[in-house]
Design a protein around this motif. Structure first.
Motif, PDB file in Angstrom:
ATOM      1  N   GLY A  80       0.801  -1.215   0.000  1.00  0.00           N
ATOM      2  CA  GLY A  80       0.000   0.000   0.000  1.00  0.00           C
ATOM      3  C   GLY A  80       0.835   1.266   0.000  1.00  0.00           C
ATOM      4  N   ARG A  81       0.148   2.354   0.177  1.00  0.00           N
ATOM      5  CA  ARG A  81       0.767   3.674   0.257  1.00  0.00           C
ATOM      6  C   ARG A  81       0.290   4.305   1.562  1.00  0.00           C
ATOM      7  NH1 ARG A  81      -1.289   6.710  -4.360  1.00  0.00           N
ATOM      8  NH2 ARG A  81       0.157   8.300  -3.681  1.00  0.00           N
ATOM      9  N   PRO A  82       1.119   4.288   2.599  1.00  0.00           N
ATOM     10  CA  PRO A  82       0.650   4.748   3.908  1.00  0.00           C
ATOM     11  C   PRO A  82       0.463   6.258   4.026  1.00  0.00           C
ATOM     12  CG  PRO A  82       2.960   4.134   4.029  1.00  0.00           C
ATOM     13  CD  PRO A  82       2.474   3.755   2.650  1.00  0.00           C
ATOM     14  N   LEU A  83       1.140   7.020   3.215  1.00  0.00           N
ATOM     15  CA  LEU A  83       1.080   8.473   3.363  1.00  0.00           C
ATOM     16  C   LEU A  83      -0.268   9.104   2.982  1.00  0.00           C
ATOM     17  CD1 LEU A  83       2.456  11.160   4.065  1.00  0.00           C
ATOM     18  CD2 LEU A  83       3.342  11.185   1.721  1.00  0.00           C
ATOM     19  N   PRO A  84      -0.867   8.807   1.843  1.00  0.00           N
ATOM     20  CA  PRO A  84      -2.073   9.532   1.434  1.00  0.00           C
ATOM     21  C   PRO A  84      -3.183   9.631   2.479  1.00  0.00           C
ATOM     22  CG  PRO A  84      -1.252   8.287  -0.426  1.00  0.00           C
ATOM     23  CD  PRO A  84      -0.423   7.884   0.777  1.00  0.00           C
ATOM     24  N   PRO A  85      -3.532   8.562   3.188  1.00  0.00           N
ATOM     25  CA  PRO A  85      -4.601   8.736   4.184  1.00  0.00           C
ATOM     26  C   PRO A  85      -4.246   9.752   5.277  1.00  0.00           C
ATOM     27  CG  PRO A  85      -4.177   6.408   3.801  1.00  0.00           C
ATOM     28  CD  PRO A  85      -3.099   7.170   3.109  1.00  0.00           C
ATOM     29  N   HIS A  86      -2.970   9.857   5.590  1.00  0.00           N
ATOM     30  CA  HIS A  86      -2.556  10.798   6.633  1.00  0.00           C
ATOM     31  C   HIS A  86      -2.612  12.247   6.150  1.00  0.00           C
ATOM     32  CE1 HIS A  86      -0.948   6.963   7.999  1.00  0.00           C
ATOM     33  NE2 HIS A  86      -1.065   7.455   9.218  1.00  0.00           N
ATOM     34  N   LEU A  87      -2.459  12.439   4.856  1.00  0.00           N
ATOM     35  CA  LEU A  87      -2.502  13.794   4.308  1.00  0.00           C
ATOM     36  C   LEU A  87      -3.897  14.405   4.418  1.00  0.00           C
ATOM     37  CD1 LEU A  87      -0.329  13.404   1.074  1.00  0.00           C
ATOM     38  CD2 LEU A  87       0.349  14.432   3.262  1.00  0.00           C
ATOM     39  N   THR A  88      -4.906  13.568   4.573  1.00  0.00           N
ATOM     40  CA  THR A  88      -6.281  14.073   4.625  1.00  0.00           C
ATOM     41  C   THR A  88      -6.777  14.314   6.051  1.00  0.00           C
ATOM     42  OG1 THR A  88      -7.250  11.860   4.647  1.00  0.00           O
ATOM     43  CG2 THR A  88      -6.842  12.849   2.481  1.00  0.00           C
ATOM     44  N   LEU A 133       7.454  15.849   6.789  1.00  0.00           N
ATOM     45  CA  LEU A 133       7.933  16.579   5.604  1.00  0.00           C
ATOM     46  C   LEU A 133       6.844  16.612   4.524  1.00  0.00           C
ATOM     47  CD1 LEU A 133      11.582  15.237   5.306  1.00  0.00           C
ATOM     48  CD2 LEU A 133      10.908  17.610   5.787  1.00  0.00           C
ATOM     49  N   ALA A 134       6.216  15.469   4.284  1.00  0.00           N
ATOM     50  CA  ALA A 134       5.176  15.396   3.260  1.00  0.00           C
ATOM     51  C   ALA A 134       3.976  16.270   3.631  1.00  0.00           C
ATOM     52  CB  ALA A 134       4.744  13.951   3.057  1.00  0.00           C
ATOM     53  N   LEU A 135       3.593  16.276   4.902  1.00  0.00           N
ATOM     54  CA  LEU A 135       2.479  17.121   5.334  1.00  0.00           C
ATOM     55  C   LEU A 135       2.791  18.592   5.113  1.00  0.00           C
ATOM     56  CD1 LEU A 135       1.326  15.374   8.626  1.00  0.00           C
ATOM     57  CD2 LEU A 135      -0.112  15.866   6.644  1.00  0.00           C
TER      58      LEU A 135
END
Length: 154
Positions: A80-88, A133-135
């Motif tokens: 999966g891609r763990p980052l996208p759900p956290h960005l929302t 960093l991504a956020l």
């Protein structure tokens, strides 16, 4: 399966041979113990419980076991891609990451031998920094001011 034969391959992480005691059971214990703490934490529970419905917790825990198994044992079970759900997640900030890391550290220290707890924490600190960093980038903020959270600062 005996302790000597449960892992047939040698796993090397950051130039170190992975301790033989690290196995799927330890990963399961860490994931389930950690998320039990999160679900009752005053700061993190509202955030997680808003994002994950009660009936979705069992599949989420399975996914997190797959994630940590892939990360620590190189099993490749997580794709999966763990980052996208956290960005929302609205309002997700440094205080949440610090609390996440504090609870994670307490969990791995209580459940793992010191060498394994240290490996888990190294990975968790890297993940937290990458997510922070991504956020910042996603929110149009400067990433230059995002300092890594250290275990000593928790």
């Amino acid at each position: 399966m005996t302790e000597d034969t449960k892992r047939e391959t040698t796993i090397v992480i950051d130039g170190r041979v992975l301790p033989g005691q690290l196995d799927e059971q330890i990963i399961r214990d860490v994931v389930h113990g950690f998320y039990a703490e999160i679900r009752s934490d005053a700061l993190l529970a509202p955030l997680f419980n808003k994002a994950i419905a009660p009936h979705d917790w069992p599949p989420h825990l399975t996914k997190m076991c797959d994630f940590w198994s892939s990360l620590m044992l190189r099993t490749g079970r997580y794709d999966g891609r763990p980052l996208p759900p956290h960005l929302t997640l609205p309002g997700l900030g440094e205080q949440h990451f610090r609390r996440w890391l504090s609870l994670f550290r307490a969990t791995v220290i209580s459940l793992c031998p010191p060498e394994i707890a240290a490996l888990f924490m190294e990975r968790a600190l890297r993940i937290a920094h990458s997510f922070r960093l991504a956020l910042a980038h996603n929110r149009g903020e400067s990433t230059l001011t995002v300092e890594p959270i250290t275990a000593e600062s928790l």
